[in-house]
Motif scaffolding. Structure first.
Motif: not given
Length: 144
Positions: A22-34
């Motif tokens: 539930s750490l919403n901030r970590l969706s950003q590095p996930t998307i950037l990585t993808l």
């Protein structure tokens, strides 16, 4: 068995609502990585699908609305760009592309995540000390 690393259901999360992915901030590095891994523009739908397989979401599909909201914020800040893909048949979809600023941001995330890891290790040690136990070598997770 309940798994703090990869909760399998919403019921798993109810045991301790703050645990889980539930750490919403970590969706950003996930998307950037993808986007960096792809090297090609990606539809939002594909980003959502591939995010589910990322370490952040561990096989559980993320909230698509949250991902699209994050994509919009990332575009507003110049980390990604988008354009409409309008095929002859079917509906139009947005294609997202990583920018140079987004690559730079992902590089900064690499260091930020390392700092988070150190902070979390310290927090684990403090929590274990508070319970009067040794810090476990490995988390009690099931990775089925």
């Amino acid at each position: 068995m309940w798994s703090s690393c990869h909760p399998k259901s919403d019921e798993d999360l109810k045991e301790c609502a703050e645990l889980g992915k539930s750490l919403n901030r970590l969706s950003q590095p996930t998307i950037l990585t993808l986007l960096a891994q792809s090297g090609e523009p990606m539809h939002g739908y594909i980003i959502v699908q591939q995010a589910a397989d990322s370490p952040m979401f561990g096989g559980k599909k993320p909230d698509a609305t949250g991902i699209y909201r994050q994509l919009k914020r990332m575009e507003e800040t110049g980390l990604i760009t988008s354009k409409w893909d309008t095929p002859a048949e079917g509906s139009a979809k947005r294609l997202f592309t990583l920018t140079d600023k987004g690559r730079h941001c992902l590089r900064r995330w690499i260091d930020a995540l390392a700092c988070y890891q150190l902070t979390l290790q310290d927090l684990r040690a403090s929590a274990a000390c508070a319970l009067g136990i040794d810090v476990p070598d490995a988390p009690q997770c099931s990775h089925e």
